[in-house]
Design a protein around this motif. Structure first.
Motif, PDB file in Angstrom:
ATOM      1  N   PHE A  43       0.822  -1.216   0.000  1.00 22.87           N
ATOM      2  CA  PHE A  43       0.000   0.000   0.000  1.00 22.87           C
ATOM      3  C   PHE A  43       0.854   1.264   0.000  1.00 22.87           C
ATOM      4  O   PHE A  43       0.362   2.354  -0.289  1.00 22.87           O
ATOM      5  CB  PHE A  43      -0.941   0.001   1.213  1.00 22.87           C
ATOM      6  N   LYS A  47      -1.885   2.990  -4.713  1.00 21.76           N
ATOM      7  CA  LYS A  47      -3.208   3.189  -4.139  1.00 21.76           C
ATOM      8  C   LYS A  47      -4.049   1.955  -4.430  1.00 21.76           C
ATOM      9  O   LYS A  47      -4.117   1.486  -5.564  1.00 21.76           O
ATOM     10  CB  LYS A  47      -3.871   4.431  -4.737  1.00 21.76           C
ATOM     11  N   SER A  49      -6.871  -0.177  -5.439  1.00 16.89           N
ATOM     12  CA  SER A  49      -8.123  -0.087  -6.191  1.00 16.89           C
ATOM     13  C   SER A  49      -8.769  -1.462  -6.233  1.00 16.89           C
ATOM     14  O   SER A  49      -8.203  -2.449  -5.749  1.00 16.89           O
ATOM     15  CB  SER A  49      -7.846   0.394  -7.624  1.00 16.89           C
ATOM     16  N   VAL A 130      -9.279   2.769   4.284  1.00 18.79           N
ATOM     17  CA  VAL A 130      -8.192   1.858   3.938  1.00 18.79           C
ATOM     18  C   VAL A 130      -7.336   1.665   5.193  1.00 18.79           C
ATOM     19  O   VAL A 130      -6.781   2.635   5.719  1.00 18.79           O
ATOM     20  CB  VAL A 130      -7.335   2.403   2.783  1.00 18.79           C
TER      21      VAL A 130
END
Length: 549
Positions: A43, A47, A49, A130
């Motif tokens: 991470f 990013k 997805s 996240v």
């Protein structure tokens, strides 16, 4: 009239069936919600997805694991539904996310996330969340620490046995306002977890033969080899991290001596705060030889307290006993990083004695009663001893403690003023730490010589103050720089006094059974290091040595 009655009845039944159907549908949607996703990508470089979502995680080979979920509304709105009358600030001070970890459908761990975890915007604005859980190295993020608590302290590692499993995470809002209130499910997801077989050197598993010239008589007592070998396997697999030595003494004789991870009999072990207990021991000898009158002597008899910052008359009532029992009333608590009197802050100063004496007194804490883990206070005892005995602390301890025990290989940690530090860090061989524990088991006597008075040993291993509610996760009692607690094995309680240090270090002196146990470890700062050593004791060591008595 009858036909109208039956028509109304049919309509009511239809409405009732529709409502029941909707209710079942809503419940089904709640149970079948699947809006939390896992990712094993790095991470820090990309990013995450939807293309990076993962269905599989290898517990030993994948370096990263993150979760991603999208809320229908910010968390603050879910908290408001739990307590509509509270303001936003009140809600945020009392609530956050609740995480539930399930393995193969069985609930393993529930964490009500600390209210201070995460920035305000994460709770009041953000919908997409996240959260990194697993990384190759420790990161300063609450998700990483939460995963460590799940795995190392609260059953995760033991649930993930070799083979294939399913990990489920469920997220709800919670609020603690007098009582715990938990809201409806916000997110839920699953991932398949593969736990591969750990290949180890099988030579590390058998019980190690005690080598000659230990300085101890070898015990001929029996113990359960299978349980010790099972423990050795877990240590080799890394289930119990960074364990370096295990020594068991039974009836004053050496029963078990094991070393791991490159350690050997000659290795010196930095047992961190285990060294605090040595301050108590040397203080007891100092009082025995009348260099200090007794433990009720006042701190002000050694220092001009009015010359230090934050003087108050309450400081005049601080006794050596209150320093020995971590109940001195100074505003210092190592278990609260916001406390002005932590060990880290003390060690960042140029003069550790001045740092300690400059601290204010707590207004409501009762001296001699209210416990706070206060390393600076035990360090202060070393300075007092150094001032009081001929030729200083190091020379005195060597002559009066180490030489009589036959301990010649050891190393002190020193303060900036070059005085031996009694807050922790003294290094000995594991087998010599066992001598120290046996000294207390012998009521202060070694080879026929009374090194400590029986009275001092009794005071040291007495429940002087309660640790209940003093710090998160703490219970039991505290003596003169010795902890007290209970181990439970097969429904029986075994009371023990012990020294403990960061990394999983322990010297355990059992009250009613004839054992002293030393465990040296270097899992410094790693979550669960003390919990795992306790598990070693209750699941392996005590069952092995008790069974064959």
């Amino acid at each position: 009239m009858k036909s109208n009655y039956f028509l109304i009845l049919i309509v009511c039944l239809l409405i009732s069936c529709k409502n029941n159907s909707q209710s079942k549908s809503n419940n089904a949607n709640s149970n079948e919600i699947e809006n939390l996703y896992f990712s094993t990508v790095d991470f820090t470089k990309a990013k995450i997805s939807s293309e990076e979502y993962s269905k599989n995680f290898n517990l030993h080979n994948d370096n990263y694991l993150s979760i991603v979920f999208n809320l229908n509304k910010p968390l603050i709105q879910s908290l408001q539904e739990l307590a509509p009358t509270l303001s936003e600030d009140e809600l945020l001070s009392k609530g956050n996310f609740q995480f539930s970890y399930l393995v193969d459908g069985k609930l393993i761990y529930v964490e009500n996330l600390n209210t201070g975890a995460g920035p305000k915007t994460r709770k009041t604005e953000k919908l997409r969340q996240v959260i990194p859980l697993v990384t190759p190295e420790q990161i300063n993020f609450w998700g990483w620490f939460m995963w460590q608590r799940f795995m190392k302290i609260n059953g995760g590692l033991d649930a993930f046995t070799e083979g294939n499993h399913t990990l489920s995470i469920e997220i709800k809002p919670y609020l603690r306002d007098g009582t715990l209130k938990v809201g409806p499910l916000l997110a839920k997801g699953n991932i398949a977890v593969e736990v591969p077989k750990i290949h180890i050197d099988e030579n590390l598993v058998p019980v190690q033969k005690i080598q000659p010239n230990s300085g101890w008589e070898i015990s001929k007592a029996n113990f359960d080899n299978n349980k010790i070998e099972a423990l050795n396997r877990k240590i080799a697999e890394g289930r119990f991290e960074d364990i370096n030595g295990i020594v068991v003494i039974k009836d004053g004789k050496l029963l078990i001596e094991e070393y791991f991870n490159g350690a050997a009999r000659g290795s010196l072990h930095n047992t961190m705060s285990v060294g605090k207990s040595f301050a108590s021991t040397i203080m007891g000898i100092t009082i025995k030889e009348k260099f200090i009158k007794n433990e009720n002597t006042l701190l002000k008899d050694f220092y001009d307290l009015k010359s230090y910052k934050n003087y108050s008359p309450k400081k005049d009532s601080v006794t050596l006993k209150s320093l020995l029992t971590m109940s001195s009333g100074f505003v210092g608590n190592d278990n609260d990083e916001d406390s002005p009197g932590t060990e880290f802050k003390m060690q960042s100063s140029n003069d550790w004695v001045k740092f300690t004496l400059d601290l204010p007194m707590h207004e409501s804490k009762v001296i001699g009663k209210d416990y706070n883990y206060f390393t600076a206070g035990s360090g202060l005892l070393g300075d007092i001893i150094h001032k009081s005995v001929p030729n200083g602390l190091v020379s005195y301890a060597d002559k009066k403690l180490f030489a009589p025990l036959g301990i010649t290989n050891y190393k002190w940690f020193y303060t900036p003023q070059n005085i031996a530090y009694t807050g922790g860090g003294i290094q000995l061989r594991a087998i010599d730490f066992a001598k120290y524990g046996q000294l207390y088991k012998n009521k202060g006597k070694w080879n026929g010589k009374q090194i400590l008075t029986e009275e001092w040993v009794k005071k040291s291993l007495t429940k002087q103050v309660s640790r209940a509610y003093a710090d998160a996760g703490e219970d039991g009692y505290y003596g003169y720089l010795f902890f007290n607690n209970i181990y439970k094995v097969d429904g029986k309680n075994y009371e023990v006094f012990f020294s403990a240090g960061n990394g999983g270090n322990k010297i355990l002196v059992f009250k009613d059974i004839p054992f002293v146990v030393v465990i040296t470890a270097s899992a410094y700062g790693k979550p669960g290091n003390q919990v795992n050593v306790n598990k070693m004791m209750t699941d392996y060591i005590l069952p092995a040595i008790l069974e064959k008595q």
